[in-house]
Design a protein around this motif. Sequence first.
Motif, PDB file in Angstrom:
ATOM      1  N   GLY A   1       0.902  -1.175  -0.119  1.00  0.00           N
ATOM      2  CA  GLY A   1      -0.030  -0.052   0.255  1.00  0.00           C
ATOM      3  C   GLY A   1       0.913   1.337   0.101  1.00  0.00           C
ATOM      4  O   GLY A   1       2.120   1.343  -0.040  1.00  0.00           O
ATOM      5  N   VAL A   2       0.131   2.268  -0.258  1.00  0.00           N
ATOM      6  CA  VAL A   2       0.786   3.979  -0.330  1.00  0.00           C
ATOM      7  C   VAL A   2      -0.091   4.909   0.733  1.00  0.00           C
ATOM      8  O   VAL A   2      -1.226   4.512   0.704  1.00  0.00           O
ATOM      9  CB  VAL A   2       0.993   4.148  -1.484  1.00  0.00           C
ATOM     10  N   TRP A   3       0.591   5.647   1.257  1.00  0.00           N
ATOM     11  CA  TRP A   3       0.210   6.744   1.914  1.00  0.00           C
ATOM     12  C   TRP A   3       0.031   7.900   0.919  1.00  0.00           C
ATOM     13  O   TRP A   3       1.188   7.920   0.248  1.00  0.00           O
ATOM     14  CB  TRP A   3       0.655   7.137   3.077  1.00  0.00           C
ATOM     15  N   ASP A   4      -0.622   8.782   0.817  1.00  0.00           N
ATOM     16  CA  ASP A   4      -0.574   9.895  -0.086  1.00  0.00           C
ATOM     17  C   ASP A   4      -1.956  10.876   0.201  1.00  0.00           C
ATOM     18  O   ASP A   4      -2.877  10.471   0.685  1.00  0.00           O
ATOM     19  CB  ASP A   4      -0.467   9.678  -1.479  1.00  0.00           C
ATOM     20  N   ASP A   5      -1.496  12.276  -0.195  1.00  0.00           N
ATOM     21  CA  ASP A   5      -2.732  13.191  -0.082  1.00  0.00           C
ATOM     22  C   ASP A   5      -3.791  12.926  -1.431  1.00  0.00           C
ATOM     23  O   ASP A   5      -3.244  12.780  -2.461  1.00  0.00           O
ATOM     24  CB  ASP A   5      -2.177  14.731  -0.249  1.00  0.00           C
ATOM     25  N   CYS A   6      -4.977  13.151  -1.385  1.00  0.00           N
ATOM     26  CA  CYS A   6      -5.874  13.147  -2.248  1.00  0.00           C
ATOM     27  C   CYS A   6      -5.373  14.690  -3.370  1.00  0.00           C
ATOM     28  O   CYS A   6      -4.766  15.404  -2.917  1.00  0.00           O
ATOM     29  CB  CYS A   6      -7.263  13.451  -2.161  1.00  0.00           C
ATOM     30  N   ARG A   7      -5.661  14.117  -4.740  1.00  0.00           N
ATOM     31  CA  ARG A   7      -5.228  15.058  -5.655  1.00  0.00           C
ATOM     32  C   ARG A   7      -6.209  16.552  -5.374  1.00  0.00           C
ATOM     33  O   ARG A   7      -7.329  16.092  -5.227  1.00  0.00           O
ATOM     34  CB  ARG A   7      -5.513  14.727  -7.085  1.00  0.00           C
ATOM     35  N   ARG A   8      -5.540  17.665  -5.427  1.00  0.00           N
ATOM     36  CA  ARG A   8      -6.511  18.825  -5.328  1.00  0.00           C
ATOM     37  C   ARG A   8      -7.530  19.125  -6.442  1.00  0.00           C
ATOM     38  O   ARG A   8      -8.156  19.881  -6.336  1.00  0.00           O
ATOM     39  CB  ARG A   8      -5.416  19.890  -5.019  1.00  0.00           C
ATOM     40  N   ASP A   9      -7.117  18.848  -7.650  1.00  0.00           N
ATOM     41  CA  ASP A   9      -7.989  19.025  -8.732  1.00  0.00           C
ATOM     42  C   ASP A   9      -9.101  18.353  -8.726  1.00  0.00           C
ATOM     43  O   ASP A   9     -10.063  18.529  -9.452  1.00  0.00           O
ATOM     44  CB  ASP A   9      -7.084  18.994  -9.992  1.00  0.00           C
ATOM     45  N   ASN A  10      -9.290  17.272  -8.299  1.00  0.00           N
ATOM     46  CA  ASN A  10     -10.281  16.282  -8.038  1.00  0.00           C
ATOM     47  C   ASN A  10     -10.803  15.841  -9.356  1.00  0.00           C
ATOM     48  O   ASN A  10     -12.034  15.689  -9.596  1.00  0.00           O
ATOM     49  CB  ASN A  10     -11.820  17.026  -7.281  1.00  0.00           C
ATOM     50  N   ASN A  11      -9.842  15.683 -10.227  1.00  0.00           N
ATOM     51  CA  ASN A  11      -9.861  15.241 -11.630  1.00  0.00           C
ATOM     52  C   ASN A  11     -10.049  13.805 -11.853  1.00  0.00           C
ATOM     53  O   ASN A  11      -9.127  13.086 -11.645  1.00  0.00           O
ATOM     54  CB  ASN A  11      -8.909  15.719 -12.627  1.00  0.00           C
ATOM     55  N   VAL A  12     -11.046  13.318 -12.349  1.00  0.00           N
ATOM     56  CA  VAL A  12     -11.365  11.656 -12.109  1.00  0.00           C
ATOM     57  C   VAL A  12     -10.259  11.137 -13.019  1.00  0.00           C
ATOM     58  O   VAL A  12      -9.862   9.875 -12.903  1.00  0.00           O
ATOM     59  CB  VAL A  12     -12.679  11.124 -12.389  1.00  0.00           C
ATOM     60  N   ASP A  13     -10.341  11.685 -14.453  1.00  0.00           N
ATOM     61  CA  ASP A  13      -9.287  11.024 -15.265  1.00  0.00           C
ATOM     62  C   ASP A  13      -7.605  11.024 -14.709  1.00  0.00           C
ATOM     63  O   ASP A  13      -6.903   9.924 -14.961  1.00  0.00           O
ATOM     64  CB  ASP A  13      -9.307  12.007 -16.591  1.00  0.00           C
ATOM     65  N   SER A  14      -7.081  11.948 -13.915  1.00  0.00           N
ATOM     66  CA  SER A  14      -5.965  12.111 -13.490  1.00  0.00           C
ATOM     67  C   SER A  14      -5.857  11.225 -12.296  1.00  0.00           C
ATOM     68  O   SER A  14      -4.789  10.340 -12.135  1.00  0.00           O
ATOM     69  CB  SER A  14      -5.671  13.487 -13.090  1.00  0.00           C
ATOM     70  N   ILE A  15      -6.983  10.981 -11.483  1.00  0.00           N
ATOM     71  CA  ILE A  15      -6.824   9.791 -10.552  1.00  0.00           C
ATOM     72  C   ILE A  15      -6.913   8.564 -10.981  1.00  0.00           C
ATOM     73  O   ILE A  15      -6.066   7.895 -10.428  1.00  0.00           O
ATOM     74  CB  ILE A  15      -8.394  10.129  -9.626  1.00  0.00           C
ATOM     75  N   ARG A  16      -7.521   8.389 -12.158  1.00  0.00           N
ATOM     76  CA  ARG A  16      -7.573   7.009 -12.810  1.00  0.00           C
ATOM     77  C   ARG A  16      -6.345   6.820 -13.124  1.00  0.00           C
ATOM     78  O   ARG A  16      -5.674   5.580 -12.950  1.00  0.00           O
ATOM     79  CB  ARG A  16      -8.788   7.058 -13.690  1.00  0.00           C
ATOM     80  N   HIS A  17      -5.658   7.740 -13.845  1.00  0.00           N
ATOM     81  CA  HIS A  17      -4.162   7.543 -14.319  1.00  0.00           C
ATOM     82  C   HIS A  17      -3.236   7.290 -13.309  1.00  0.00           C
ATOM     83  O   HIS A  17      -2.470   6.204 -13.242  1.00  0.00           O
ATOM     84  CB  HIS A  17      -3.695   8.626 -15.084  1.00  0.00           C
ATOM     85  N   TRP A  18      -3.256   8.000 -12.256  1.00  0.00           N
ATOM     86  CA  TRP A  18      -2.253   7.956 -10.960  1.00  0.00           C
ATOM     87  C   TRP A  18      -2.405   6.400 -10.595  1.00  0.00           C
ATOM     88  O   TRP A  18      -1.274   5.790 -10.094  1.00  0.00           O
ATOM     89  CB  TRP A  18      -2.748   8.999 -10.156  1.00  0.00           C
ATOM     90  N   ILE A  19      -3.719   6.153 -10.145  1.00  0.00           N
ATOM     91  CA  ILE A  19      -4.006   4.762  -9.522  1.00  0.00           C
ATOM     92  C   ILE A  19      -3.653   3.679 -10.456  1.00  0.00           C
ATOM     93  O   ILE A  19      -2.770   2.701  -9.876  1.00  0.00           O
ATOM     94  CB  ILE A  19      -5.502   4.565  -9.431  1.00  0.00           C
ATOM     95  N   SER A  20      -3.727   3.848 -11.556  1.00  0.00           N
ATOM     96  CA  SER A  20      -3.252   2.648 -12.588  1.00  0.00           C
ATOM     97  C   SER A  20      -1.674   2.563 -12.652  1.00  0.00           C
ATOM     98  O   SER A  20      -1.360   1.309 -12.825  1.00  0.00           O
ATOM     99  CB  SER A  20      -3.821   2.932 -14.103  1.00  0.00           C
ATOM    100  N   VAL A  21      -1.089   3.376 -12.435  1.00  0.00           N
ATOM    101  CA  VAL A  21       0.413   3.496 -12.355  1.00  0.00           C
ATOM    102  C   VAL A  21       0.785   2.816 -11.316  1.00  0.00           C
ATOM    103  O   VAL A  21       1.741   1.662 -11.362  1.00  0.00           O
ATOM    104  CB  VAL A  21       1.166   4.570 -12.373  1.00  0.00           C
ATOM    105  N   LEU A  22       0.254   2.917 -10.368  1.00  0.00           N
ATOM    106  CA  LEU A  22       0.580   2.275  -8.987  1.00  0.00           C
ATOM    107  C   LEU A  22       0.162   0.794  -8.786  1.00  0.00           C
ATOM    108  O   LEU A  22       0.565  -0.095  -8.278  1.00  0.00           O
ATOM    109  CB  LEU A  22       0.118   2.963  -7.764  1.00  0.00           C
ATOM    110  N   TYR A  23      -0.992   0.636  -9.509  1.00  0.00           N
ATOM    111  CA  TYR A  23      -1.859  -0.604  -9.548  1.00  0.00           C
ATOM    112  C   TYR A  23      -1.034  -1.539 -10.339  1.00  0.00           C
ATOM    113  O   TYR A  23      -0.711  -2.738  -9.999  1.00  0.00           O
ATOM    114  CB  TYR A  23      -3.254  -0.511 -10.147  1.00  0.00           C
ATOM    115  N   ASP A  24      -0.424  -1.192 -11.550  1.00  0.00           N
ATOM    116  CA  ASP A  24       0.492  -1.933 -12.541  1.00  0.00           C
ATOM    117  C   ASP A  24       1.876  -2.474 -11.404  1.00  0.00           C
ATOM    118  O   ASP A  24       2.207  -3.342 -11.927  1.00  0.00           O
ATOM    119  CB  ASP A  24       0.771  -1.125 -13.489  1.00  0.00           C
ATOM    120  N   ALA A  25       2.224  -1.433 -10.618  1.00  0.00           N
ATOM    121  CA  ALA A  25       3.443  -1.810  -9.786  1.00  0.00           C
ATOM    122  C   ALA A  25       3.108  -2.952  -8.759  1.00  0.00           C
ATOM    123  O   ALA A  25       4.167  -3.342  -8.073  1.00  0.00           O
ATOM    124  CB  ALA A  25       4.072  -0.637  -9.220  1.00  0.00           C
ATOM    125  N   GLY A  26       2.006  -3.168  -8.480  1.00  0.00           N
ATOM    126  CA  GLY A  26       1.558  -4.232  -7.195  1.00  0.00           C
ATOM    127  C   GLY A  26       1.043  -3.365  -6.283  1.00  0.00           C
ATOM    128  O   GLY A  26       0.572  -4.109  -5.293  1.00  0.00           O
TER     129      GLY A  26
END
Length: 365
Positions: free
Chosen positions: A34-59
């Motif tokens: 797992g990771v700790w981090d702050d929520c993105r300030r822009d609340n942009n769903v597409d950017s959240i989806r991309h951010w999560i996908s990068v980390l998910y792909d890493a495990g």
Amino acid sequence: MAVALCMGVTAAQAAKKQKKVAQAAPVAQKVPLGVWDDCRRDNNVDSIRHWISVLYDAGIREFYMCGKPEQIGLYLDVVKPYGDAHVHAWMFTMDACRDSAATYHHPEWFEVNRLGFNSRDYNPYVKHYRWLSPAVPEVHEFLKKKVDSYASLEGLASVHLDFIRFNDVILGRGTQRDRFHIQQDTYRAEYDFGYHPLAIEKFKKQFGYSPLDLKDPWMSAEWLQFRYNEITDLVNELTAEAHSKGVKMSAAVFPFPTRARMMVYQDWATWKVDIVCPMNYQSFYLENVDWIKFSVENGIRESFHHNTYISGIFVPNITADEIYHAAKISIEAGADGINFFSAAGLMRSAEKLATVRRLNEEYNK
């Protein structure tokens, strides 16, 4: 006959396809990453989806996110398609720096140090240290409502308590030297909190004297234990609140119980939370990476491993190889999983992200 045969083939194909989908369903990680981090300030769903996908792909499968309930809700929506990814709502607890209502309108809610300074106006070390007092009943109600605001989110893995402690009466050696340029060789009054009038009144009623009557109150086992209990009772109350909503409780805590009690009056080995995430940040204490094994072993020994133990690793100031070693010795010492602080620290380095992928391949495939 031909129609019936065709229908039979179609049904068989559908069943075969359904079986294939079922076989491909995500399997829970044996060693949760797992990771700790702050929520993105822009609340942009597409950017959240991309951010999560990068980390998910890493495990990465466990996302401990700090933000308002509506922000956490966006992350919950984004992880739904994954099936095996989970979001935890990371909240500031006793440090009210993000709670404007508490900070500005209720000075009587705030903790007091041995000199009588109120934490709303006197900030030890840094401006964002504004400590609430566990002795104040209104603080309990305020925090229960805060827990409820997160626990009411559908699909939340846990409410995650952070800053669930008193002020650091003693800092780690590394933090003293490198960040604040001070040397603490005793429990100095300006950093020693817990002296709220309601706490003193409660203690005096039980023992017949005030801790302020003592020459060296930090040497009193009764006064120390009293403050441990104040936080423990609050944690267990908040845990019961989360459980009443069907949600687990997790907490970020100081490394091993002796150090946690010594530094911040935090007796986490006795807490009734479901998940503990000790912050095994060896550099804060001028220790080497192998110290993490000692911390994990002692945390598990004293807590009797009655809850899930997730070892927290601080990634900014160690190499990818050291991250791998820190995770490996944590698991060998009995840790159930690993949390990395922070996601941003991993994503700044392709090598560090590759290390997470390597750990996932070794332990979860």
